[in-house]
Design a protein around this motif. Sequence first.
Motif, PDB file in Angstrom:
ATOM      1  N   LYS A 104      30.041  48.506  29.794  1.00  0.00           N
ATOM      2  CA  LYS A 104      31.202  48.503  30.247  1.00  0.00           C
ATOM      3  C   LYS A 104      31.469  47.446  31.256  1.00  0.00           C
ATOM      4  N   LEU A 105      30.560  47.449  32.454  1.00  0.00           N
ATOM      5  CA  LEU A 105      30.843  46.569  33.598  1.00  0.00           C
ATOM      6  C   LEU A 105      30.835  45.157  33.010  1.00  0.00           C
ATOM      7  N   GLN A 106      30.027  44.884  32.188  1.00  0.00           N
ATOM      8  CA  GLN A 106      29.992  43.391  31.414  1.00  0.00           C
ATOM      9  C   GLN A 106      31.204  42.922  30.884  1.00  0.00           C
ATOM     10  N   GLU A 107      31.705  43.974  30.234  1.00  0.00           N
ATOM     11  CA  GLU A 107      33.019  43.635  29.519  1.00  0.00           C
ATOM     12  C   GLU A 107      34.306  43.386  30.582  1.00  0.00           C
ATOM     13  N   GLN A 108      34.059  44.414  31.464  1.00  0.00           N
ATOM     14  CA  GLN A 108      35.137  44.114  32.791  1.00  0.00           C
ATOM     15  C   GLN A 108      35.044  42.924  33.383  1.00  0.00           C
ATOM     16  N   GLN A 109      33.552  42.384  33.343  1.00  0.00           N
ATOM     17  CA  GLN A 109      33.716  41.302  34.209  1.00  0.00           C
ATOM     18  C   GLN A 109      33.866  40.101  33.350  1.00  0.00           C
ATOM     19  N   GLU A 110      33.867  40.054  32.003  1.00  0.00           N
ATOM     20  CA  GLU A 110      34.138  39.137  31.109  1.00  0.00           C
ATOM     21  C   GLU A 110      35.585  39.239  31.000  1.00  0.00           C
ATOM     22  N   MET A 111      36.398  40.182  31.091  1.00  0.00           N
ATOM     23  CA  MET A 111      37.741  40.483  30.877  1.00  0.00           C
ATOM     24  C   MET A 111      38.430  39.652  32.214  1.00  0.00           C
ATOM     25  N   ASN A 112      37.671  39.885  33.539  1.00  0.00           N
ATOM     26  CA  ASN A 112      38.208  39.339  34.636  1.00  0.00           C
ATOM     27  C   ASN A 112      38.031  37.740  34.675  1.00  0.00           C
ATOM     28  N   ASN A 113      36.707  37.403  34.229  1.00  0.00           N
ATOM     29  CA  ASN A 113      36.729  36.073  33.942  1.00  0.00           C
ATOM     30  C   ASN A 113      37.851  35.138  33.070  1.00  0.00           C
ATOM     31  N   LEU A 114      38.012  36.054  31.964  1.00  0.00           N
ATOM     32  CA  LEU A 114      39.201  35.479  31.006  1.00  0.00           C
ATOM     33  C   LEU A 114      40.527  35.386  31.752  1.00  0.00           C
ATOM     34  N   LYS A 115      40.799  36.484  32.571  1.00  0.00           N
ATOM     35  CA  LYS A 115      42.232  36.685  33.190  1.00  0.00           C
ATOM     36  C   LYS A 115      42.177  35.302  34.151  1.00  0.00           C
TER      37      LYS A 115
ATOM     38  N   GLN B 146      40.866  32.368  33.866  1.00  0.00           N
ATOM     39  CA  GLN B 146      40.858  31.197  33.186  1.00  0.00           C
ATOM     40  C   GLN B 146      42.230  31.209  32.733  1.00  0.00           C
ATOM     41  N   VAL B 147      42.733  32.148  32.371  1.00  0.00           N
ATOM     42  CA  VAL B 147      44.394  32.334  31.856  1.00  0.00           C
ATOM     43  C   VAL B 147      45.320  31.951  33.081  1.00  0.00           C
ATOM     44  N   GLU B 148      44.944  32.571  34.019  1.00  0.00           N
ATOM     45  CA  GLU B 148      45.788  32.071  35.273  1.00  0.00           C
ATOM     46  C   GLU B 148      45.838  30.569  35.799  1.00  0.00           C
TER      47      GLU B 148
ATOM     48  N   LYS C 271      44.856  28.072  33.794  1.00  0.00           N
ATOM     49  CA  LYS C 271      45.551  27.256  32.730  1.00  0.00           C
ATOM     50  C   LYS C 271      46.997  27.294  32.651  1.00  0.00           C
ATOM     51  N   THR C 272      47.618  28.719  33.261  1.00  0.00           N
ATOM     52  CA  THR C 272      48.898  28.735  33.268  1.00  0.00           C
ATOM     53  C   THR C 272      49.434  27.863  34.456  1.00  0.00           C
ATOM     54  N   LYS C 273      48.652  27.765  35.681  1.00  0.00           N
ATOM     55  CA  LYS C 273      49.197  27.162  36.905  1.00  0.00           C
ATOM     56  C   LYS C 273      48.991  25.652  36.343  1.00  0.00           C
ATOM     57  N   CYS C 274      48.049  25.255  35.615  1.00  0.00           N
ATOM     58  CA  CYS C 274      48.148  23.699  35.101  1.00  0.00           C
ATOM     59  C   CYS C 274      49.232  23.558  34.468  1.00  0.00           C
ATOM     60  N   ILE C 275      49.659  24.250  33.256  1.00  0.00           N
ATOM     61  CA  ILE C 275      50.820  24.136  32.389  1.00  0.00           C
ATOM     62  C   ILE C 275      52.009  24.053  33.156  1.00  0.00           C
ATOM     63  N   GLU C 276      52.280  24.994  34.221  1.00  0.00           N
ATOM     64  CA  GLU C 276      53.346  24.807  35.085  1.00  0.00           C
ATOM     65  C   GLU C 276      53.672  23.445  35.923  1.00  0.00           C
ATOM     66  N   GLU C 277      52.363  23.106  36.106  1.00  0.00           N
ATOM     67  CA  GLU C 277      52.384  21.999  37.098  1.00  0.00           C
ATOM     68  C   GLU C 277      52.764  20.649  36.132  1.00  0.00           C
TER      69      GLU C 277
END
Length: 105
Positions: A65-76, A78-80, A82-88
């Motif tokens: 469960k902790l590994q899945e949460q950490q992976e989810m946080n890492n993915l979030k 990454q999305v943030e 990439k979203t920032k790069c797209i906006e720039e």
Amino acid sequence: MPQDTQTGKELSMESREDKSPQQNLVAEAVWSGSRAQESNGEEKPRRKKEQTAQEKNAVAAEVKKLQEQQEMNNLKKQVENKTKCIEELQQENKVLPKKLTAESK
């Protein structure tokens, strides 16, 4: 079942008459590997092994469960990023035509 265990079980069963009833019950419980029987005939669960297995399973589930949460946080993150790069890039794309027309004059 391995041959040594089977042979040991057969030897144990052959000399059953030489043992007390309580020793026979203990021997059966050991060979069956499931439940032990007390001298009064009641079944007594093998709690130590069961609890240890349950604890290991609980710990493994928590780690997963902790590994899945950490992976989810890492993915979030990454999305943030990439979203920032797209906006720039979108902002730069809006300004670029203005720069090009100003330089060509």
